[in-house]
Design an enzyme around this catalytic site. Sequence first.
Site, PDB file in Angstrom:
ATOM      1  N   ALA A  24       0.851  -1.184   0.000  1.00  0.00           N
ATOM      2  CA  ALA A  24       0.000   0.000   0.000  1.00  0.00           C
ATOM      3  C   ALA A  24       0.884   1.230   0.000  1.00  0.00           C
ATOM      4  O   ALA A  24       2.029   1.200   0.458  1.00  0.00           O
ATOM      5  CB  ALA A  24      -0.929  -0.001   1.213  1.00  0.00           C
ATOM      6  N   GLY A  25       0.347   2.323  -0.545  1.00  0.00           N
ATOM      7  CA  GLY A  25       1.085   3.581  -0.596  1.00  0.00           C
ATOM      8  C   GLY A  25       0.153   4.746  -0.355  1.00  0.00           C
ATOM      9  O   GLY A  25      -1.013   4.577   0.027  1.00  0.00           O
ATOM     10  N   MET A  27      -1.261   6.621  -2.452  1.00  0.00           N
ATOM     11  CA  MET A  27      -2.376   6.746  -3.396  1.00  0.00           C
ATOM     12  C   MET A  27      -3.389   5.629  -3.264  1.00  0.00           C
ATOM     13  O   MET A  27      -4.521   5.768  -3.722  1.00  0.00           O
ATOM     14  CB  MET A  27      -1.850   6.799  -4.826  1.00  0.00           C
ATOM     15  CG  MET A  27      -1.031   8.028  -5.138  1.00  0.00           C
ATOM     16  SD  MET A  27      -0.662   8.200  -6.894  1.00  0.00           S
ATOM     17  CE  MET A  27      -2.262   8.638  -7.562  1.00  0.00           C
ATOM     18  N   ASP A 138       8.848  11.088  -7.470  1.00  0.00           N
ATOM     19  CA  ASP A 138       8.828  10.397  -6.179  1.00  0.00           C
ATOM     20  C   ASP A 138       9.699   9.150  -6.210  1.00  0.00           C
ATOM     21  O   ASP A 138       9.294   8.072  -5.754  1.00  0.00           O
ATOM     22  CB  ASP A 138       7.391  10.032  -5.800  1.00  0.00           C
ATOM     23  CG  ASP A 138       7.246   9.678  -4.320  1.00  0.00           C
ATOM     24  OD1 ASP A 138       8.112  10.101  -3.523  1.00  0.00           O
ATOM     25  OD2 ASP A 138       6.280   8.999  -3.954  1.00  0.00           O
TER      26      ASP A 138
END
Length: 577
Positions: A24-25, A27, A138
């Site tokens: 997961a990140g 976004m 990023d």
Amino acid sequence: MIRQTQTGDPESVGPYRILGRLGAGGMGQVYLGRSVGGRLVAVKVIRPELAGEPGFRARFAREVTAARNVSGLFTALVVDADADAPVPWLATAYVPGPSLTEAVETYGPLPVGSVVTLAAGLAEGLAAIHAAGVVHRDLKPSNVLLADDGPRVIDFGISRAMEASVLTQSGTVMGSPGFMSPEQAQGGVIGPPSDVFSLGAVLTFAATGEGPFGEGSAPALVYRVVHQLPDLTRLPEQIRPLVERCLSKEPRRRLTTSDVLAQVGSDGPAAGWLPDPVTEIVGQYVPAPADLSWAPTVTSVAAPGTQDAQVRTSQPRQRRTRPGRRRLTLLAAAAGLAAVAASLTIVVPASDEAGAAGRPQVATSRQASAARDYGSPFGAGLRSSAAASVAPAKKVVTAKKVTRASHKARQEPVAAAPANPGTSGGAPVVASSAPERAPAPTTATVPDVLGSTLSGAAATLKGRGLDNIPYLYGCYGSSLIDDVVRQDPGAGAQIALTAPVQLYLQADNCDTVPSVIGMKLSDAAYTLKQAGFGDIPYVYGCYGSSQIDDVVSESPGAGTSYGGTQPVSLKLQADNC
């Protein structure tokens, strides 16, 4: 590492069956998916709160379109997306391997040889990203995956879709503290040099286990990035000069991706480029066969406008019945005869319609060769290409005609070409030759792309054969957000196909600086904050004004289109002059 899905996770996203969780990140959640054709993909599902932000879907669609133009070997290619789905999602090629973060935190820093190979792969990946007109924005250890055949850069470009939403939060900067460039930390214009700075920070982490600006809170890291020198004392001597140049505070002093490749070489990763412990865990990222044995079946498709657009069920793959030995023998014999017949080359008399009765003609039944089609995002197709060209007046015998005339063909020997064609006693040979091609163009006329979106401008330029399209976002005083406001060289210029066409696009976080000359500090600060500027450094000095404590100068000047997160500096008249 692939983890099991949890309650509430979708069974499928778009056409992809969800097999497990990858991570997961900021976004959203990332899943391992499988296409109907059996290809594995990484599916990123955007957080609902982001999808609900005004303008997010349009920005997401633009950035996905741009990211799809990236085709580097060391990138995870974007293969599918849907910005208009109830929850937007993005699918990229699945890379079986751990992230750089996981590898270093689990097994420690990489050896210097692995870091050099990592530098070459990441530089080549960034070069492909920049060539498509995209800036990663990023790059960090968790966005670098380590595979057996080299590193992969993931999540390139799409962070910009999230940036406008993040910038609405006061004091927040989009990016990863400790790995972002000084200009990104200050809300300035971001281009390819920003990614090179992040590359230097990532290489430092890979070689030492820690970023070049240490650890700490986000504000502390951002301050060090902007104002302090990186700590490179633990870097191996072989790569320290390269990393130092990448981490220069001034973008123009940094290396380019071409410079990095020139210093570390670009021969490609050698087998076993990763240390043994990291190589061993790569297998944990390959799903077990049991996880891939399903075959999705569409059981019903509702008409448009009905409640259920599509119903899918998952059924186990049916086991095939093994054919008998006699059937296998017959099939093998038939296949062998078909292959012999299909490959025959015979000589037959031309018909009267050909205008050369009695003249032998050469024809083959197989005129195409299969070539692997790399244009499909989900694997190999077959693309046919002509193996030979025959003049229209000649008679071509197809495979079916050969088989019908096979008895006669076996009785009549094939005429051999004489040493001197055209002499008596030998059959003339029909030569097949393609017309000479005109030399490929090396220059093109630059088209006018002002006012176009980035993807539209890139498509227009590439249609002219111009593929080198660097671009920069900035504040140029235009109301056309995300559109091209300037191009260099201009429309009509004749340039080499390899020459760059630099595009300048209006950023969406720009404001117009108001005039605050003659105001008191408190009034000037209030006026600037109302206009969107929160960073207001000031200094008192003797400037020859009689207006004590008043603003006598502001930089940039009134009317300038400027990034809202950038500083507006004020000078005030001191009272002790």
